[in-house]
Design an enzyme around this catalytic site. Structure first.
Site: not given
Ligand SMILES: *[C@@H]1O[C@H](CO)[C@@H](O)[C@H](O)[C@H]1NC(C)=O
Ligand SMILES: *[C@@H]1O[C@H](CO)[C@@H](O)[C@H](O)[C@H]1NC(C)=O
Ligand SMILES: *[C@@H]1O[C@H](CO)[C@@H](O)[C@H](O)[C@H]1NC(C)=O
Ligand SMILES: *[C@@H]1O[C@H](CO)[C@@H](O)[C@H](O)[C@H]1NC(C)=O
Ligand SMILES: *[C@@H]1O[C@H](CO)[C@@H](O)[C@H](O)[C@H]1NC(C)=O
Ligand SMILES: *[C@@H]1O[C@H](CO)[C@@H](O)[C@H](O)[C@H]1NC(C)=O
Ligand SMILES: *[C@@H]1O[C@H](CO)[C@@H](O)[C@H](O)[C@H]1NC(C)=O
Ligand SMILES: *[C@@H]1O[C@H](CO)[C@@H](O)[C@H](O)[C@H]1NC(C)=O
Ligand SMILES: *[C@@H]1O[C@H](CO)[C@@H](O)[C@H](O)[C@H]1NC(C)=O
Length: 723
Positions: A142, A198, A511
């Site tokens: 990530d 994220h 996600s």
């Protein structure tokens, strides 16, 4: 720009690792990063230095190799990533042992309450049976991580298992028993900091520790916790902003496999599907699967168009996104007494409940103060380019009292709990049509917004989000994808860079659903250490829910029953997945005849399976021992064989029933499966004959015993010829 949704419509720039070139023989601006695959080598290398020397032998002799080879891979495949010119690649192609090379591709990110919505509660049920995932290591590829976030506290965490070989590239004091590893493949030798947030939120969803009093501007207040709160986290930073270079993704996988992770979560995908031998995530997860590592991946955010699903290799769990039953409620109240529930995280306590004049601002890209001052402005999302937040800011700027934001048809019922700048409710498309009807029915329309705080029990939940990518999976239409749906809308998760002191933020997209399923897999790994990745996947799929909280079939964003190409096996039910009765297991070597059946060449199959392959036997895709069926309509009857393994009660008998499948004749042979021992296997045949050659048909076959119900979805449709 709407920062919460990482747009997939941005143009992208090619990122190169900054590199100082040592040689003087090539025009540096001609160099590109190539991914180079080599043939399986018969001689075994005893150490990584020998592998590197072998890789270097493919480069021209007259240059500085260390400035050119970026990564020499060990686990994901035989090969390396290097800065090369096209002339150099042409030279390399002549060398024995060379298989293929391509310029690296750029991948994009797919970008509290969810554990209890999934039926997970402290000290009972699956959290008890799985020790909350204790000792299982979840590796995330990530954008990095914020190690100081309270979700990564290590209260109650055990030491990492002895097999763990990973590294912490932060100041070591930042890693602990929760965050046990953190690497940076984007800028080696710098901290794997999370600039965009994220990776911090996906990590907290999969395995965040308990944090009391987590909330989003006072809403959705509760204990924030990941799905597997006792699992360890290892972060492999492979993305810079939302772009993830292929060479870094491969290096991240290589390290994660070497380090000893048990589960991998990757919420990243290609922008266009590639055959498996050209898809770094498919190639890497194959190697992971061979080592018993479970991989969960996002289906992508390109719905609701069909054929948009990504990461669909059969050895990956491909996860779509749906809502939970929690809403941060804001209700549109009209002069005729009608109420339409929408959402907003901005919940002003002092907003007057007096009905105000209601005006139609259409797209709200330009508004005239003299028409809207002091009124409630209805704005639609028909334009779609002007963001929700910009619409709200304009309404505020021209003195509007509030906003009713109505979805366009594409968004359907999917609403977001934004922290709006003006009193707002966002309502679904169908509700919006009724609001417009009301406004057109009277010369003096009036309305207001009533703020109801955090509510639970939405009967429509789970509903598939409009953006969740849909099947068929173009590179292999004989495998039903996505596999499963999980929470992906308005998820409260750890914020990397707290804004206004908010340690938690609200996010959405596939996600978010991918790490939920990685967490579930971690729980199952603890509870069943000897189950293969395919067995865990089967357990999750055959026990999924296909009805919503209102006891209706699960719906998509149109509020109509969702297609199997949208939900796959259904919505994850972790507690049931812990005790599935039967599993459809797959051994690594079973994938070879499947890959040969995709008409790949021997070399193409070799790239994926990393050994010499001669495609002597091949099977149709739908023949792989998968827990679901995607079958092409054909005029003649087709028979597929499946084998189930008993993981329920030693002595048990199952009978079969077929549901749905209009226009298709389905026969299952035999109709009873009897077991006398655990891990005993039994096979059956499913014969399918389409009566209508153009239509879609779907349904289920269910094997039931006294205690268990094992469901496989079947989708029959005309597969699209892509030759
Ligand atoms: C290198 O290539 C670039 C573009 O291809 C060109 O503009 C430049 O003049 C070349 N430099 C040399 C030293 O040949
Ligand atoms: C080769 O390249 C590396 C990395 O860029 C550099 O550290 C080294 O000094 C170079 N060696 C020579 C002989 O130029
Ligand atoms: C928790 O699990 C243990 C076995 O692991 C079992 O004996 C116990 O009854 C379970 N407790 C609850 C409350 O489910
Ligand atoms: C590492 O963290 C410790 C404690 O927070 C601090 O004292 C030290 O200066 C840090 N070192 C570096 C290189 O940042
Ligand atoms: C959240 O809940 C906790 C415990 O119930 C309470 O102490 C706290 O004040 C609440 N916070 C907010 C912002 O409502
Ligand atoms: C409501 O309160 C906020 C801040 O507390 C204030 O800015 C706003 O003007 C108030 N609105 C009304 C309608 O009184
Ligand atoms: C706003 O509307 C008023 C009255 O209809 C009109 O006089 C004025 O020109 C408009 N202003 C703009 C900026 O369009
Ligand atoms: C592979 O080739 C065979 C023979 O040409 C064809 O029947 C089959 O449909 C092809 N399979 C795929 C997946 O394209
Ligand atoms: C299933 O089909 C295969 C091949 O078509 C056949 O050999 C086998 O006997 C069948 N098994 C049963 C139980 O019908």
């Amino acid at each position: 720009m709407d920062l919460k949704f990482i747009s997939t419509f941005l143009c992208f720039v090619l990122l190169h690792s900054s590199n100082t070139f040592g040689d003087h023989f090539t025009n540096q601006s001609d160099l590109e990063t190539y991914i180079v695959h080599l043939k399986f080598h018969d001689q075994l290398f005893s150490n990584s230095k020998d592998v590197l020397l072998w890789h270097q032998s493919f480069l021209p002799t007259n240059l500085n190799h260390s400035s050119r080879i970026l990564y020499s891979y060990h686990h994901v495949f035989n090969g390396f990533a290097a800065m090369l010119s096209s002339d150099e690649v042409r030279e390399m192609e002549k060398k024995p042992g060379f298989l293929s090379a391509h310029p690296e591709r750029i991948f994009q990110m797919h970008t509290t309450h969810s554990p209890s919505f999934l039926g997970l509660h402290q000290n009972v049920g699956l959290w008890n049976a799985s020790n909350s995932g204790k000792g299982v290591i979840i590796g995330l590829l990530d954008s990095g991580i914020t190690p100081q976030h309270p979700s990564f506290n290590d209260n109650g965490m055990p030491n990492p298992p002895l097999k763990w070989k990973g590294k912490c590239e932060f100041n070591v004091t930042n890693c602990n028993k929760k965050l046990i590893g953190a690497r940076n493949f984007v800028q080696p030798n710098t901290f794997p900091t999370d600039e965009i947030g994220h990776g911090t939120l996906t990590s907290s969803i999969a395995a965040g520790n308990f944090v009391d009093g987590a909330n989003y501007y006072g809403n959705a207040n509760g204990t924030a916790v990941g799905i597997a709160p006792r699992a360890h986290v290892a972060m492999y930073k492979v993305c810079e902003v939302i772009f993830c270079a292929e060479s870094n993704i491969l290096a991240g996988f290589d390290a994660a496999i070497e380090d000893g992770v048990d589960v991998i979560a990757i919420s990243i995908g290609l922008t266009h599907p590639q055959p498996f031998y050209g898809d770094a995530i498919a190639i890497s997860t194959y190697s992971a699967m061979e080592k018993g590592i479970f991989a969960s991946s996002s289906a992508g955010n390109n719905g609701p168009d069909s054929g948009t699903v990504m990461n669909g290799a059969p050895w990956i769990l491909t996860v779509g996104a749906s809502s939970t039953d929690r809403k941060i409620s804001a209700v549109a109240v009209l002069g005729n007494g009608a109420e339409y529930e929408g959402e907003s995280a901005f919940q002003p306590k002092n907003f007057s409940q007096k009905l105000l004049p209601l005006v139609n601002g259409k797209g709200c890209e330009s508004l005239n103060s003299s028409n809207v001052k002091g009124k409630i402005v209805m704005c639609d999302r028909s334009g779609g380019l002007y963001s929700r937040m910009s619409q709200g800011r304009l309404v505020k700027l021209v003195g509007g009292a509030g906003m009713i934001l109505i979805n366009n048809k594409r968004l359907g019922s999917t609403t977001f709990s934004d922290y709006d700048v003006v009193p707002t409710t966002q309502v679904g498309y169908k509700d919006g049509l009724e609001i417009i009807n009301y406004m057109e029915s009277t010369s003096t329309p009036v309305g207001t917004v009533s703020f109801r705080g955090t509510t639970f029990g939405d009967k429509h939940a789970p509903t598939v989000m409009y953006l969740s990518s849909r099947g068929p999976y173009m590179p292999s239409q004989g495998i039903l994808k996505p596999d499963i749906i999980g929470p992906g809308l308005n998820i409260v998760a750890a914020s990397a860079t707290p804004i206004a002191g908010q340690m938690f933020d609200l996010f959405y997209g596939t996600s978010m659903s991918c790490p939920h399923l990685a967490g579930v897999a971690a729980l199952l790994k603890n509870a069943h250490p000897n189950w293969s990745p395919a067995a865990i996947k089967s357990a999750i799929m055959t026990t999924a829910d296909i009805i919503n909280l209102g006891n209706d079939p699960i719906q998509d964003e149109t509020l109509e029953p969702a297609d199997l190409l949208t939900i796959g096996s259904g919505h994850v039910n972790p507690s049931r997945a812990n005790d599935p009765g039967l599993v459809y297991d797959i051994q690594p070597e079973d994938y070879i005849p499947y890959l040969c059946g995709l008409n790949y060449t021997d070399d193409q199959v070799s790239i994926i399976v990393k050994k010499k392959v001669h495609c002597t036997t091949s099977i149709p895709q739908s023949e792989l021992n998968y827990p679901s069926f995607s079958i092409p309509t054909e005029s003649s009857a087709q028979t597929y064989t499946r084998t189930v393994t008993n993981v329920g009660e030693a002595s048990s008998a199952y009978t079969v029933e077929v549901f749905g499948l209009k226009g298709v004749e389905v026969t299952v042979q035999p109709k009873i499966l009897k077991f006398t021992a655990l891990y005993q296997k039994a096979s059956f045949n499913v014969t399918v004959k389409s009566l209508d050659l153009t239509g879609h048909s779907q349904g289920y076959i269910i094997w039931s015993s006294d205690r268990y119900s094992v469901r496989s979805p079947i989708k029959v449709f005309p597969h699209i010829s892509v030759m």
